[in-house]
Design an enzyme around this catalytic site. Structure first.
Site, PDB file in Angstrom:
ATOM      1  N   ASN A   9      17.324  10.391  -2.461  1.00 21.86           N
ATOM      2  CA  ASN A   9      16.044  10.858  -2.796  1.00 21.86           C
ATOM      3  C   ASN A   9      15.502  11.363  -1.315  1.00 21.86           C
ATOM      4  OD1 ASN A   9      13.604  11.879  -3.842  1.00 21.86           O
ATOM      5  ND2 ASN A   9      13.125   9.752  -4.542  1.00 21.86           N
ATOM      6  N   TRP A  10      15.545  12.616  -1.113  1.00 24.83           N
ATOM      7  CA  TRP A  10      15.233  13.017   0.200  1.00 24.83           C
ATOM      8  C   TRP A  10      13.590  13.267   0.042  1.00 24.83           C
ATOM      9  CZ3 TRP A  10      18.901  17.804   1.676  1.00 24.83           C
ATOM     10  CH2 TRP A  10      20.240  17.290   1.808  1.00 24.83           C
ATOM     11  N   LYS A  11      13.118  13.384  -1.146  1.00 23.59           N
ATOM     12  CA  LYS A  11      11.559  13.417  -1.188  1.00 23.59           C
ATOM     13  C   LYS A  11      11.247  14.766  -0.318  1.00 23.59           C
ATOM     14  CE  LYS A  11      11.075   8.362  -1.488  1.00 23.59           C
ATOM     15  NZ  LYS A  11      10.163   7.345  -1.789  1.00 23.59           N
ATOM     16  N   GLU A  98       5.829   8.207  -7.370  1.00 27.47           N
ATOM     17  CA  GLU A  98       5.144   8.947  -6.432  1.00 27.47           C
ATOM     18  C   GLU A  98       4.395  10.206  -7.299  1.00 27.47           C
ATOM     19  OE1 GLU A  98       7.845   9.713  -3.307  1.00 27.47           O
ATOM     20  OE2 GLU A  98       7.415   7.551  -2.950  1.00 27.47           O
ATOM     21  N   GLU A 168      12.532   0.878  -9.770  1.00 24.77           N
ATOM     22  CA  GLU A 168      12.018   1.155  -8.312  1.00 24.77           C
ATOM     23  C   GLU A 168      10.806   0.156  -8.455  1.00 24.77           C
ATOM     24  OE1 GLU A 168      13.883   4.476  -6.181  1.00 24.77           O
ATOM     25  OE2 GLU A 168      12.182   5.340  -7.336  1.00 24.77           O
ATOM     26  N   GLY A 174       9.449   2.421   0.217  1.00 28.70           N
ATOM     27  CA  GLY A 174       8.983   2.776   1.518  1.00 28.70           C
ATOM     28  C   GLY A 174       8.457   1.798   2.431  1.00 28.70           C
ATOM     29  N   SER A 214      13.440   0.599  -0.590  1.00 33.35           N
ATOM     30  CA  SER A 214      13.864  -0.170   0.689  1.00 33.35           C
ATOM     31  C   SER A 214      15.094  -0.579   0.586  1.00 33.35           C
ATOM     32  CB  SER A 214      12.955  -1.136   1.193  1.00 33.35           C
ATOM     33  OG  SER A 214      11.414  -0.684   1.246  1.00 33.35           O
ATOM     34  N   GLY A 235      15.662   6.247  -0.796  1.00 32.11           N
ATOM     35  CA  GLY A 235      14.899   7.210  -0.203  1.00 32.11           C
ATOM     36  C   GLY A 235      14.994   7.324   1.371  1.00 32.11           C
ATOM     37  N   GLY A 236      14.349   6.388   2.180  1.00 33.09           N
ATOM     38  CA  GLY A 236      14.424   6.767   3.638  1.00 33.09           C
ATOM     39  C   GLY A 236      15.743   6.670   4.249  1.00 33.09           C
TER      40      GLY A 236
HETATM   41  P1  PGA Z   1      12.892   4.065  -0.106  1.00 31.26           P
HETATM   42  O1  PGA Z   1      12.415   5.090  -1.549  1.00 31.26           O
HETATM   43  O2  PGA Z   1      14.314   3.749  -0.101  1.00 31.26           O
HETATM   44  O3  PGA Z   1      12.349   4.790   0.937  1.00 31.26           O
HETATM   45  O4  PGA Z   1      12.035   2.749  -0.257  1.00 31.26           O
HETATM   46  C1  PGA Z   1      13.004   4.973  -2.614  1.00 31.26           C
HETATM   47  C2  PGA Z   1      12.651   5.999  -3.607  1.00 31.26           C
HETATM   48  O5  PGA Z   1      11.375   6.115  -3.645  1.00 31.26           O
HETATM   49  O6  PGA Z   1      13.584   6.330  -4.316  1.00 31.26           O
END
Ligand code: PGA
Length: 251
Positions: A9-11, A98, A168, A174, A214, A235-236
């Site tokens: 998930n590149w956001k 989010e 999640e 994050g 995370s 994500g990250g």
């Molecule tokens: P994260 O994000 O791996 O950066 O914690 C996960 C997500 O929001 O899908």
């Protein structure tokens, strides 16, 4: 048999050129390998068509991170599920915390998005999870149950069968704070028990439930080893090809 899945998930990260370069790098790192899981990259709308083109002869599928709650029309700035599908994307992340928190997406809005995604042949990756306060109050199970009941549990069984779930916990996204593998397993087993009650054992055993928050190359293996954790929404760590591929290799 349910699939194991690692989805990025590149956001709101990466310009178009950077996104194409990242997709190329992931594709190159996986070429010649047969990953033991399905691999998906979730990109901003603007990247979808180019990334789909770049990945068309690869094992990697593409997801949008959102879609509109209306089918089409005068909704300036919105992107419909039909538009997403027309790029070649096969999945759509829906209900990320989010979106719920910053953009006020309610159960009903998400219910509409899930339906529109399905009508347009997209598989929703539907996200659920509690906040830190909710967990501290011991309400995590109630919260997750309400999120499922509010947006996806009124789907017919064949439609529900196309959904991938992502647990999640908001406090882990994050933040560098991962749920322990036992906390993840406990919640995933609870989610599966709800699906069993609603749709029966066969469908619940076939539903992929991903963990997100995370997740990184050092904790993925332990998380994915749990019987009800069928992969991750990343994500990250999905923004660096090396880390993302290391997570895929955890299977
Ligand atoms: P994260 O994000 O791996 O950066 O914690 C996960 C997500 O929001 O899908």
């Amino acid at each position: 048999m349910r699939k194991n899945i690692v989805a990025g998930n590149w956001k709101m990260n990466k310009t178009l050129q950077e996104g194409i370069a990242l997709a190329k790098e992931i594709k190159a790192s996986l070429s010649g390998k047969t990953p033991k899981c399905e691999v998906i990259v979730g990109t901003p709308f603007i990247h979808l068509a180019s990334v789909c083109e770049e990945l068309k002869d690869s094992v990697i599928a593409v997801a949008a991170e959102n879609c509109a709650d209306k089918p089409s029309g005068a909704y300036t700035g919105e992107v419909s599920a039909a538009m997403v599908a027309s790029t070649g994307a096969k999945y759509c992340i829906i209900g990320h915390s989010e979106r719920r928190t910053y953009y006020g997406e309610t159960y009903e809005i998400l219910r509409l998005k899930v339906r529109l995604a399905l009508e347009n042949g997209l598989r929703p990756i539907f996200c659920i999870g509690e906040t830190k306060d909710e967990r501290q109050a011991g309400r995590q199970n109630d919260v997750v149950q309400a999120q499922l009941e509010g947006s996806v549990f009124d789907l017919a069984a064949d439609e529900f069968g196309k959904i991938v779930l992502a647990y999640e916990p908001v406090w882990a996204i994050g933040t560098g704070l991962t749920a322990t593998s036992d906390q993840a397993q406990e919640m995933h087993a609870f989610i599966r028990s709800l699906i069993t009650k609603k749709y029966g054992k066969e469908l619940s055993e076939d539903t992929s439930i991903l963990y997100g928050g995370s997740c990184n190359p050092s904790n993925a293996k332990e998380l994915f080893a749990k019987p009800d954790v069928d992969g991750g929404l990343i994500g990250g760590a999905s923004l660096k090809a090396g880390d993302f591929v290391a997570i895929i290799d955890s299977f």
